[in-house]
Write a protein that holds these residues in place. Structure first.
Motif, PDB file in Angstrom:
ATOM      1  N   CYS A   7      32.066  44.362  36.642  1.00  0.00           N
ATOM      2  CA  CYS A   7      33.406  44.602  37.181  1.00  0.00           C
ATOM      3  C   CYS A   7      34.102  45.597  36.254  1.00  0.00           C
ATOM      4  O   CYS A   7      34.126  45.404  35.045  1.00  0.00           O
ATOM      5  CB  CYS A   7      34.195  43.290  37.241  1.00  0.00           C
ATOM      6  SG  CYS A   7      35.955  43.493  37.605  1.00  0.00           S
TER       7      CYS A   7
ATOM      8  N   GLY B  98      37.339  46.419  36.413  1.00  0.00           N
ATOM      9  CA  GLY B  98      38.784  46.226  36.442  1.00  0.00           C
ATOM     10  C   GLY B  98      39.400  46.127  35.061  1.00  0.00           C
ATOM     11  O   GLY B  98      38.764  45.686  34.106  1.00  0.00           O
TER      12      GLY B  98
ATOM     13  N   ALA C 288      44.593  43.745  37.085  1.00  0.00           N
ATOM     14  CA  ALA C 288      44.500  42.300  37.274  1.00  0.00           C
ATOM     15  C   ALA C 288      45.873  41.645  37.262  1.00  0.00           C
ATOM     16  O   ALA C 288      46.139  40.701  38.017  1.00  0.00           O
ATOM     17  CB  ALA C 288      43.626  41.690  36.185  1.00  0.00           C
TER      18      ALA C 288
ATOM     19  N   CYS D   3      43.604  45.256  43.142  1.00  0.00           N
ATOM     20  CA  CYS D   3      42.149  45.172  43.212  1.00  0.00           C
ATOM     21  C   CYS D   3      41.812  44.411  44.490  1.00  0.00           C
ATOM     22  O   CYS D   3      42.679  43.816  45.124  1.00  0.00           O
ATOM     23  CB  CYS D   3      41.571  44.457  41.992  1.00  0.00           C
ATOM     24  SG  CYS D   3      42.353  42.862  41.625  1.00  0.00           S
TER      25      CYS D   3
ATOM     26  N   THR E  52      36.328  43.330  42.278  1.00  0.00           N
ATOM     27  CA  THR E  52      36.382  42.199  41.354  1.00  0.00           C
ATOM     28  C   THR E  52      35.019  41.546  41.170  1.00  0.00           C
ATOM     29  O   THR E  52      34.903  40.578  40.405  1.00  0.00           O
ATOM     30  CB  THR E  52      37.384  41.127  41.839  1.00  0.00           C
ATOM     31  OG1 THR E  52      36.982  40.663  43.128  1.00  0.00           O
ATOM     32  CG2 THR E  52      38.792  41.697  41.916  1.00  0.00           C
TER      33      THR E  52
ATOM     34  N   CYS F 161      33.471  41.199  33.032  1.00  0.00           N
ATOM     35  CA  CYS F 161      34.486  42.253  33.138  1.00  0.00           C
ATOM     36  C   CYS F 161      34.801  42.748  31.730  1.00  0.00           C
ATOM     37  O   CYS F 161      35.508  42.091  30.969  1.00  0.00           O
ATOM     38  CB  CYS F 161      35.743  41.713  33.811  1.00  0.00           C
ATOM     39  SG  CYS F 161      37.008  42.952  34.100  1.00  0.00           S
TER      40      CYS F 161
ATOM     41  N   GLY G  82      38.680  43.793  31.157  1.00  0.00           N
ATOM     42  CA  GLY G  82      39.681  42.909  31.743  1.00  0.00           C
ATOM     43  C   GLY G  82      40.786  42.455  30.813  1.00  0.00           C
ATOM     44  O   GLY G  82      41.795  41.924  31.267  1.00  0.00           O
TER      45      GLY G  82
ATOM     46  N   LYS H 136      43.677  36.179  42.729  1.00  0.00           N
ATOM     47  CA  LYS H 136      42.641  37.156  42.388  1.00  0.00           C
ATOM     48  C   LYS H 136      42.164  36.982  40.953  1.00  0.00           C
ATOM     49  O   LYS H 136      40.964  37.038  40.661  1.00  0.00           O
ATOM     50  CB  LYS H 136      43.166  38.572  42.605  1.00  0.00           C
ATOM     51  CG  LYS H 136      43.438  38.915  44.065  1.00  0.00           C
ATOM     52  CD  LYS H 136      43.902  40.353  44.220  1.00  0.00           C
ATOM     53  CE  LYS H 136      44.132  40.699  45.685  1.00  0.00           C
ATOM     54  NZ  LYS H 136      44.543  42.122  45.872  1.00  0.00           N
ATOM     55  N   ARG H 137      43.100  36.767  40.021  1.00  0.00           N
ATOM     56  CA  ARG H 137      42.714  36.622  38.617  1.00  0.00           C
ATOM     57  C   ARG H 137      41.867  35.380  38.388  1.00  0.00           C
ATOM     58  O   ARG H 137      40.945  35.397  37.574  1.00  0.00           O
ATOM     59  CB  ARG H 137      43.962  36.579  37.724  1.00  0.00           C
ATOM     60  CG  ARG H 137      44.672  37.925  37.607  1.00  0.00           C
ATOM     61  CD  ARG H 137      45.713  37.897  36.507  1.00  0.00           C
ATOM     62  NE  ARG H 137      46.792  36.957  36.740  1.00  0.00           N
ATOM     63  CZ  ARG H 137      47.893  37.220  37.418  1.00  0.00           C
ATOM     64  NH1 ARG H 137      48.066  38.404  37.973  1.00  0.00           N
ATOM     65  NH2 ARG H 137      48.837  36.313  37.558  1.00  0.00           N
TER      66      ARG H 137
ATOM     67  N   PHE I 259      38.367  36.282  39.099  1.00  0.00           N
ATOM     68  CA  PHE I 259      37.752  37.355  38.326  1.00  0.00           C
ATOM     69  C   PHE I 259      36.497  36.852  37.633  1.00  0.00           C
ATOM     70  O   PHE I 259      36.398  35.675  37.281  1.00  0.00           O
ATOM     71  CB  PHE I 259      38.733  37.859  37.265  1.00  0.00           C
ATOM     72  CG  PHE I 259      39.273  39.230  37.539  1.00  0.00           C
ATOM     73  CD1 PHE I 259      40.056  39.460  38.664  1.00  0.00           C
ATOM     74  CD2 PHE I 259      39.022  40.295  36.699  1.00  0.00           C
ATOM     75  CE1 PHE I 259      40.569  40.722  38.921  1.00  0.00           C
ATOM     76  CE2 PHE I 259      39.525  41.546  36.934  1.00  0.00           C
ATOM     77  CZ  PHE I 259      40.306  41.773  38.056  1.00  0.00           C
TER      78      PHE I 259
END
Length: 491
Positions: free
Chosen positions: A321, A323, A328, A333, A339, A344, A347, A465-466, A469
């Motif tokens: 990822c 991102g 984030a 995203c 994601t 990540c 991140g 979303k987080r 992740f």
């Protein structure tokens, strides 16, 4: 008295492997004619698995008459009592906190009139959601609070230290300090990538190379960690991708010496759209026309969930990822799209830190193409994101990164930042260039509206979303999902 310091690699939860490492260190301590040995805390289990049951009989038997410490905890009667104080640094590594820790130990040494021996392990550990570095950097302070010597970060090391009547002598060269915080972050990320992929038994990685700054920096980090031949870069253009970014992706692969492939996805996108347009729900009259934000998200999901995941399956690799923390923070995203990934790397870095990292990577020669640094940051998912026309992300990174950091890292409320804006103090408080700020947010009303927009996103869908992740490589002490345990609190 001679003390043997073992800055050993700790494998999380692997008691038997760590036991063998400790035994080898004991052998070296005996060969050095040391009087006792000190290990990092949680040397057998790692910090996050410290509740694992441990039978100390085996290591006690192997140690024989050699007393040993687990960084502060003596498991046998130790001749160190009254000679030096043994302690440890923070369990997890946090960039920028080392000087603060040194000050604390220096004061402790002076106040107690006793040398301080700080011993740390090396390796990585994780909570499932966050990956941390056990960074090493063990050091010894004399009675005056001065550092006698310091071991390197991110590598195993041993040293023999001799104590005579309050005097400390170490026959070892002290590690050189890092020239900058971003240099330390770079080495921490490369170290965590290498160690965790090894633990995951993943030797290859596939990265979506868009020509933008995030994918370029990720690719450079992975190439350094596991070798460029093991990093597969895939560019997946549509009609929205400019020649500028497509060429930058190609140049990045050439600079790194990685395998590279162009896989256009327009036909796949249109096929999905046309298929859905011919479909309809029973008992609902929603027309399945994929346009606007839905079309943008389809592109992101096709790239990651379909193309990159399939390529990774074919070549026997993982997917990363790309991102960053700024995206984030406000959910800029796509779930199940960009994601996706086994980890990540960026991140816990604000976008402005990603740019700083790119410049550091290019310190000796151009690796990250200049175009990737100079063009506006953009997802290139629609005409409104045309980089050749200066169009890009809606996030004003030089300003929003500092605003977001104030909310997350300092625990400041939206109301407080609104008050700063109304008092005309926001630029001064954040250290933001006033001319840049005024050019984008010319009125107080615009500033307040912008703050509320991003704060709603921060506390709303972005939270979902987080939580989903992939594991984030954590360096700041305020990583989402780690120290910032937002999934367990209400907005």
């Amino acid at each position: 008295m001679k003390l043997y310091i073992a800055q050993m690699k700790i494998l999380p939860g692997n008691v038997q492997a760590n036991m063998q490492t400790m035994k080898s260190a004991l052998d070296r301590a005996r060969a050095a004619d040391a009087d006792c040995i000190v290990f990092p805390r949680y040397a057998l289990t790692g910090p996050t698995n410290r509740a694992l049951p441990v039978d100390w009989a085996e290591i006690r038997k192997y140690a024989g008459t050699m007393p040993f410490f687990l960084s502060g905890d003596a498991l046998d009667d130790s001749p160190l009592h009254g000679i030096a104080h043994v302690t440890h640094g923070r369990d997890f590594y946090t960039v920028g906190r080392r000087e603060e820790e040194n000050r604390e130990f220096s004061h402790l040494a002076k106040d107690s009139a006793m040398p301080i021996v700080c011993v740390n392990g090396v390796g990585t550990d994780n909570t499932g959601k966050n990956i941390y570095a056990l960074a090493g950097g063990s050091r010894v302070f004399d009675c005056d609070g001065k550092i006698v010597f310091e071991m390197p970060l991110f590598s195993e090391a041993d040293a023999v230290v001799e104590f005579n009547d309050g005097q400390v002598q170490a026959d070892v060269e002290s590690a050189k300090p890092y020239p900058s915080e971003i240099a330390e972050i770079h080495d921490a990320l490369v170290f965590m990538i290498r160690e965790n992929l090894k633990m995951f038994h993943i030797s290859r990685m596939v990265i979506g190379a868009s020509g933008g700054i995030d994918s370029a920096v990720s690719a450079a980090l992975y190439a350094e960690a596991i070798g460029p031949e093991n990093v597969y870069l895939v560019n997946m253009p549509t009609r929205f991708n400019s020649d500028t970014t497509k060429n930058a992706a190609r140049d990045l692969a050439e600079n790194l010496g990685t395998p590279y492939m162009v896989a256009p996805i327009s036909d796949i996108i249109e096929s999905v759209c046309h298929t859905l347009e011919r479909c309809s729900f029973v008992r609902n009259d929603t027309v399945m026309k994929v346009a606007g934000i839905n079309h943008e998200n389809l592109q992101a999901r096709t790239r990651s969930a379909s193309i990159l995941s399939t390529v990774a399956s074919v070549v026997g690799a993982g997917v990363t990822c790309n991102g960053n923390k700024s995206e984030a923070m406000v959910g800029y995203c796509t779930l199940y799209g960009d994601t996706c990934g086994v980890m990540c790397a960026l991140g816990d870095l604000w976008k402005t830190q990603v740019y700083a990292l790119a410049r550091y990577i290019n310190r000796d020669k151009e690796i990250i193409p200049t175009a990737s640094i100079d063009i506006p940051a953009s997802a290139e998912l629609s005409e409104a994101m045309n980089v050749d026309e200066g169009k890009g992300d809606p996030i004003l990174y030089p300003y929003h990164d500092k605003l977001f950091a104030m909310w997350v890292e300092k625990g400041v409320s939206l109301e407080f930042t609104e008050k700063l804006a109304m008092e005309g103090m926001i630029c001064e408080s954040l250290g933001v260039d006033a001319a840049y700020f005024k050019a984008h947010l010319p009125t107080v009303e615009a500033v307040i509206e912008d703050m509320r927009l991003w704060y709603r996103r921060f506390k709303g869908l972005a939270l979902a979303k987080r939580i989903q992740f992939p594991p984030i490589l954590s360096v700041s002490g305020h990583a989402f999902g780690g120290e910032y345990r937002e999934s367990q609190v209400s907005a």
